[in-house]
Design an enzyme around this catalytic site. Structure first.
Site, mmCIF file in Angstrom:
data_model
loop_
_atom_site.group_PDB
_atom_site.id
_atom_site.type_symbol
_atom_site.label_atom_id
_atom_site.label_comp_id
_atom_site.label_asym_id
_atom_site.label_seq_id
_atom_site.Cartn_x
_atom_site.Cartn_y
_atom_site.Cartn_z
ATOM 1 N N HIS A 66 -74.842 -112.326 22.450
ATOM 2 C CA HIS A 66 -73.794 -113.253 23.050
ATOM 3 C C HIS A 66 -72.454 -113.072 22.485
ATOM 4 O O HIS A 66 -72.364 -112.622 21.351
ATOM 5 C CB HIS A 66 -74.126 -114.641 22.662
ATOM 6 C CG HIS A 66 -73.709 -115.811 23.504
ATOM 7 N ND1 HIS A 66 -72.369 -116.515 23.341
ATOM 8 C CD2 HIS A 66 -74.024 -116.564 24.707
ATOM 9 C CE1 HIS A 66 -72.058 -117.082 24.220
ATOM 10 N NE2 HIS A 66 -73.178 -117.201 25.170
ATOM 11 N N GLU A 95 -80.976 -117.332 27.695
ATOM 12 C CA GLU A 95 -81.611 -116.664 28.908
ATOM 13 C C GLU A 95 -83.162 -116.167 28.624
ATOM 14 O O GLU A 95 -84.023 -116.311 29.456
ATOM 15 C CB GLU A 95 -81.027 -115.448 29.501
ATOM 16 C CG GLU A 95 -79.674 -115.836 30.221
ATOM 17 C CD GLU A 95 -79.416 -116.821 31.222
ATOM 18 O OE1 GLU A 95 -80.203 -117.524 31.210
ATOM 19 O OE2 GLU A 95 -78.544 -116.724 31.886
HETATM 20 N N1 ACO Z 1 -79.140 -105.162 23.824
HETATM 21 C C1 ACO Z 1 -78.793 -104.074 23.306
HETATM 22 N N2 ACO Z 1 -77.705 -103.974 22.612
HETATM 23 C C2 ACO Z 1 -76.653 -104.948 22.723
HETATM 24 C C3 ACO Z 1 -77.244 -106.234 23.446
HETATM 25 C C4 ACO Z 1 -78.164 -106.151 24.006
HETATM 26 N N3 ACO Z 1 -78.702 -107.282 24.617
HETATM 27 N N4 ACO Z 1 -76.131 -106.970 23.592
HETATM 28 C C5 ACO Z 1 -74.980 -106.290 22.920
HETATM 29 N N5 ACO Z 1 -75.473 -104.946 22.453
HETATM 30 C C6 ACO Z 1 -74.686 -104.080 21.690
HETATM 31 C C7 ACO Z 1 -73.895 -103.387 22.580
HETATM 32 O O1 ACO Z 1 -74.283 -102.110 23.148
HETATM 33 C C8 ACO Z 1 -72.667 -103.151 21.791
HETATM 34 O O2 ACO Z 1 -72.752 -102.013 20.909
HETATM 35 P P1 ACO Z 1 -72.114 -100.699 20.775
HETATM 36 O O3 ACO Z 1 -70.812 -101.397 20.069
HETATM 37 O O4 ACO Z 1 -72.500 -99.680 19.890
HETATM 38 O O5 ACO Z 1 -71.859 -100.292 22.326
HETATM 39 C C9 ACO Z 1 -72.755 -104.236 20.775
HETATM 40 O O6 ACO Z 1 -73.636 -104.915 20.849
HETATM 41 C C10 ACO Z 1 -71.571 -105.145 21.393
HETATM 42 O O7 ACO Z 1 -71.691 -105.458 22.647
HETATM 43 P P2 ACO Z 1 -70.520 -106.163 23.596
HETATM 44 O O8 ACO Z 1 -70.992 -105.724 24.965
HETATM 45 O O9 ACO Z 1 -69.265 -105.743 23.119
HETATM 46 O O10 ACO Z 1 -71.091 -107.587 23.313
HETATM 47 P P3 ACO Z 1 -70.498 -108.703 24.545
HETATM 48 O O11 ACO Z 1 -70.061 -109.782 23.548
HETATM 49 O O12 ACO Z 1 -69.471 -108.059 25.211
HETATM 50 O O13 ACO Z 1 -71.605 -108.960 25.396
HETATM 51 C C11 ACO Z 1 -73.309 -109.759 26.595
HETATM 52 C C12 ACO Z 1 -72.352 -110.018 25.498
HETATM 53 C C13 ACO Z 1 -72.981 -109.460 27.636
HETATM 54 C C14 ACO Z 1 -74.256 -111.059 26.801
HETATM 55 C C15 ACO Z 1 -74.312 -108.737 25.792
HETATM 56 O O14 ACO Z 1 -74.893 -109.106 24.613
HETATM 57 C C16 ACO Z 1 -75.449 -108.523 26.739
HETATM 58 O O15 ACO Z 1 -75.006 -107.501 27.624
HETATM 59 N N6 ACO Z 1 -76.556 -108.982 26.545
HETATM 60 C C17 ACO Z 1 -77.685 -108.659 27.666
HETATM 61 C C18 ACO Z 1 -77.780 -109.505 28.902
HETATM 62 C C19 ACO Z 1 -77.960 -111.030 28.731
HETATM 63 O O16 ACO Z 1 -78.641 -111.502 28.142
HETATM 64 N N7 ACO Z 1 -76.944 -112.000 29.526
HETATM 65 C C20 ACO Z 1 -77.070 -113.188 29.218
HETATM 66 C C21 ACO Z 1 -76.050 -113.793 28.346
HETATM 67 S S1 ACO Z 1 -76.177 -115.681 27.993
HETATM 68 C C22 ACO Z 1 -75.313 -116.341 29.338
HETATM 69 O O17 ACO Z 1 -74.530 -115.662 29.987
HETATM 70 C C23 ACO Z 1 -75.791 -117.500 29.824
#
Ligand code: ACO
Length: 362
Positions: A250, A305
């Site tokens: 998140h 989620e």
């Molecule tokens: N699985 C694996 N790695 C992850 C995940 C995940 N679910 N979430 C973040 N990371 C990793 C990224 O790969 C990144 O690593 P890196 O820097 O080595 O590339 C690091 O954590 C930071 O990720 P960001 O994308 O910068 O984090 P951001 O804050 O932008 O993303 C998000 C948040 C989009 C929710 C992300 O965690 C994600 O894609 N989760 C999976 C999709 C999901 O569950 N979405 C629902 C969110 S809740 C909602 O909107 C109601």
């Protein structure tokens, strides 16, 4: 190529002041109009939550009984007004159909907050029924919004326990600070484009798998892990391929999302498939361990989620409709934020930093 500046995702940037909700990502706390989520989700109806969110922004009776009655009447109106568009919507997935149906709402109409809330619920249910080859189910204005939603969505009446579980979900999802779809609603509202336009734009932002599109893929992931037989192996392979685990991570929460806990309890109360919940818990444990190894510097936790997917599955909601059910709840927040933006904000117009060539000489 250049490194993305820290500002790329507007992390930590405060783009609005709001009285609606506060997300404390360090403490794992969500306040909605001053109430802790745990104190309202599972204790109050969706109509009650709508009334609290809209207080001070929507000029109409906002007590629970009035909203229940008016939403029921608005669902009936929406069902007849959407009919001419249903032919176009029939060939689309429920979320694509919902985009089309919501975009048809005029900005000038009266009583838009209630109407838009009704259109999203009725539109989603009609589109879902048609995608399954069935006729849309007409609303029952005597029911509460959650009970009628389940009835129209599945074609079968909901039990009191099912209604209570869905109310818990709808209240837990009705608002959440300046998430991507709510920010979108505020940007559109700030141009004075109108409430229906703001809600349509927000719906489009919600659709993406990084935001509201995640719960369907959570179940796809659970199915794939079940077929594979080993959560650890499947998760390691997915992370090695650079994939994201749906339902984890998140932008704001660095601890467990408080909504995850509320929803986990609501699924357990339903007493449906204990085996499925135990399996999901095992996957959650394996995923959190793998994410801690894979991204040690980033506190990746379970987000809302993951248990949303399990709750909606237990309620018999088809997975293609999960994002739409999220919209049924979040429209309450979109409406309140859009109206707050108009009442208290200015045109949202940030700047970009130009990094292209300074001058081309022909
Ligand atoms: N699985 C694996 N790695 C992850 C995940 C995940 N679910 N979430 C973040 N990371 C990793 C990224 O790969 C990144 O690593 P890196 O820097 O080595 O590339 C690091 O954590 C930071 O990720 P960001 O994308 O910068 O984090 P951001 O804050 O932008 O993303 C998000 C948040 C989009 C929710 C992300 O965690 C994600 O894609 N989760 C999976 C999709 C999901 O569950 N979405 C629902 C969110 S809740 C909602 O909107 C109601």
């Amino acid at each position: 190529m250049h490194d993305l500046p820290a500002i790329a995702g507007l992390d930590g940037v405060v783009a609005a002041e709001t009285v609606l909700s506060e997300v404390d990502g360090t403490a794992g706390r969500l306040l909605i109009r001053g109430y802790r989520l745990e104190d309202i989700a599972g204790h109050h109806s969706f109509e009650w939550a709508l009334g609290r969110l809209w207080e001070g922004f929507v000029d109409r009776p906002l007590d629970e009984a009035s909203l229940r009655r008016d939403l029921g009447a608005a669902r009936v109106v929406a069902f007849s007004e959407l009919r001419p568009l249903l032919g176009l919507a029939a060939a689309r997935s429920p979320m694509e159909a919902l985009k089309l149906l919501v975009a048809g709402a005029p900005d000038e109409a009266e009583n838009l907050p209630v109407q838009l809330t009704a259109v999203i619920a009725v539109g989603l249910c009609a589109a879902t029924q048609m995608a399954a080859g069935a006729d849309p189910v007409a609303p029952d204005p005597a029911l509460g919004h959650a009970a009628d939603l389940l009835r129209m969505l599945r074609g079968t009446p909901a039990t009191p326990a099912e209604v209570a579980a869905l109310e818990t979900y709808l209240v837990s999802a009705c608002d959440h600070g300046l998430n991507a779809s709510t920010f979108t609603a505020r940007v559109v509202a700030s141009t004075r484009a109108g409430l229906a336009s703001a809600v349509t734009a927000a719906l489009c932002a919600l659709k993406g798998p990084l935001h509201g599109g995640a719960p369907g893929p959570v179940l796809d992931m659970l199915d794939a892990i079940q077929a594979n037989g080993s959560a650890e192996h499947w998760i390691e392979a997915a992370l090695a391929r650079g994939e994201r685990l749906m339902g984890f991570g998140h932008r704001v929460y660095r601890v467990r999302d408080p909504r995850a806990e509320v929803l986990k309890r609501a699924v357990a109360h339903l007493e449906r498939d204990a085996g499925r919940i135990a399996f999901a818990e095992a996957v959650e444990t394996a995923a959190l361990a793998a994410l801690a190894c894979h991204s040690p510097g980033r506190a990746l936790q379970t987000n809302t989620e993951f248990y949303t997917a399990l709750l909606l599955e237990a309620l018999g909601v088809p997975r293609e409709a999960f994002t739409g059910v999220f919209a049924v709840a979040r429209v309450g927040g979109w409406v309140a934020h859009a109206l707050e933006q108009v009442a208290t904000g200015r045109l949202i117009r940030p700047q970009s930093r130009y990094i292209g060539p300074r001058l081309h000489v022909a």
